[in-house]
Design a protein around this motif. Sequence first.
Motif, short mmCIF file in Angstrom:
data_model
loop_
_atom_site.label_atom_id
_atom_site.label_comp_id
_atom_site.label_asym_id
_atom_site.label_seq_id
_atom_site.Cartn_x
_atom_site.Cartn_y
_atom_site.Cartn_z
N ASP A 1 0.86 -1.19 0.00
CA ASP A 1 0.00 0.00 0.00
C ASP A 1 0.89 1.23 0.00
OD1 ASP A 1 -2.19 1.63 0.13
OD2 ASP A 1 -2.93 0.88 2.05
N LEU A 2 0.67 2.11 -0.96
CA LEU A 2 1.55 3.28 -1.14
C LEU A 2 0.72 4.51 -1.44
CD1 LEU A 2 4.54 4.38 -1.66
CD2 LEU A 2 4.09 3.88 -4.07
N GLN A 3 0.97 5.60 -0.72
CA GLN A 3 0.38 6.89 -1.07
C GLN A 3 1.49 7.88 -1.36
OE1 GLN A 3 -3.28 8.23 0.57
NE2 GLN A 3 -2.54 10.32 0.93
N LEU A 4 1.34 8.56 -2.47
CA LEU A 4 2.32 9.52 -2.95
C LEU A 4 1.63 10.87 -3.14
CD1 LEU A 4 5.30 9.71 -4.01
CD2 LEU A 4 4.37 9.25 -6.28
N GLU A 5 2.26 11.93 -2.66
CA GLU A 5 1.71 13.27 -2.83
C GLU A 5 2.76 14.16 -3.48
OE1 GLU A 5 0.12 14.64 0.94
OE2 GLU A 5 -0.52 12.60 1.44
N GLY A 6 2.31 15.12 -4.28
CA GLY A 6 3.28 15.94 -5.00
C GLY A 6 2.74 17.28 -5.41
N ARG A 7 3.67 18.17 -5.71
CA ARG A 7 3.35 19.52 -6.21
C ARG A 7 4.26 19.85 -7.37
NH1 ARG A 7 5.09 23.39 -3.23
NH2 ARG A 7 3.63 24.96 -3.94
N LEU A 8 3.73 20.58 -8.33
CA LEU A 8 4.50 21.12 -9.45
C LEU A 8 4.40 22.63 -9.35
CD1 LEU A 8 6.06 19.98 -11.93
CD2 LEU A 8 3.99 20.36 -13.26
N TYR A 9 5.55 23.30 -9.19
CA TYR A 9 5.50 24.75 -8.97
C TYR A 9 6.64 25.45 -9.70
CZ TYR A 9 9.13 23.80 -5.45
OH TYR A 9 10.27 23.38 -4.82
N ASP A 10 6.47 26.77 -9.85
CA ASP A 10 7.44 27.60 -10.56
C ASP A 10 8.68 27.82 -9.68
OD1 ASP A 10 8.69 30.33 -11.40
OD2 ASP A 10 7.39 29.81 -13.09
N HIS A 11 9.84 27.60 -10.25
CA HIS A 11 11.09 27.70 -9.49
C HIS A 11 11.34 29.12 -8.98
CE1 HIS A 11 15.21 27.24 -8.27
NE2 HIS A 11 15.68 27.96 -9.25
N ARG A 12 11.00 30.13 -9.76
CA ARG A 12 11.32 31.52 -9.39
C ARG A 12 10.25 32.13 -8.49
NH1 ARG A 12 13.06 31.24 -14.79
NH2 ARG A 12 15.33 31.43 -14.97
N THR A 13 8.98 31.88 -8.77
CA THR A 13 7.91 32.52 -8.03
C THR A 13 7.34 31.64 -6.92
OG1 THR A 13 6.16 31.70 -9.49
CG2 THR A 13 7.27 33.74 -10.13
N ALA A 14 7.63 30.33 -6.97
CA ALA A 14 7.08 29.34 -6.03
C ALA A 14 5.57 29.20 -6.15
CB ALA A 14 7.47 29.69 -4.59
N GLU A 15 4.98 29.72 -7.23
CA GLU A 15 3.54 29.59 -7.43
C GLU A 15 3.20 28.16 -7.88
OE1 GLU A 15 2.84 32.62 -10.33
OE2 GLU A 15 2.29 34.11 -8.81
N GLU A 16 2.20 27.59 -7.24
CA GLU A 16 1.79 26.22 -7.55
C GLU A 16 1.03 26.16 -8.87
OE1 GLU A 16 -1.75 23.72 -5.90
OE2 GLU A 16 -0.10 23.55 -4.44
N ALA A 17 1.38 25.19 -9.69
CA ALA A 17 0.63 24.93 -10.93
C ALA A 17 -0.31 23.74 -10.75
CB ALA A 17 1.58 24.67 -12.09
#
Length: 229
Positions: A147-163
Amino acid sequence: MKNHLQYVILLLTGLSGCVAPVLPPTKISEVPPFNFRNEPSLKMRISTDTSRLCRPRILYVNPVSLSDNVKALGSISRETGTSIRDDFYRGFVREVFKDILILKEGNLEWYDDPENRIMILDLSITHLKKGNGLLRYMIGFGLGQTDLQLEGRLYDHRTAEEAMAFAIRLRHMGNSYQGLNPRALSSPYCLRMSGQEAAISLSKLVREIWDNIDRKKMADPWRLAAWER
């Protein structure tokens, strides 16, 4: 005796059909809500600002972090984290290598150019169970699965704004049915199978979002088609 056998059959059938619902996320916040996918095993949100969703020039895959409860499992958690990072790297290379430079090594300062839009993929394992190899291999029907749960975020390197942000949970039997795959006795093997499935499905989904933004300026073409009708 007949009634007991019926109960056992019903139990095994139920176990084999169980979907692993996402546990309450701990790495990513549930606010804002998951607006793009809200399925039992996959929850995902994307920014309502389409400029944040535009395809980057460079995507960097960070090392996978481990929550405290997962760290306590020792080497199996570290090995799983390393393999998941490799899987996501390969997944994105396979899906978007013609358009984006995918990195997991090197210094981002080498690419710190105003024309290079850089996005960071953060990944974290927040839930991991090794299961039982003998139950997986000898009995199956959902018994002993990992059983595996994975969480993640993709964000802008310069602004840190989440996409984008997501949480995905997968159980795996290691394709052990009918005794065809003795590797299912190994929990690391089954966890790698889950990591590969997560990487394949999410890299394809992110590529589709980028493609739709390029073509239609919308992340979901089904919404556009429904509006046009």
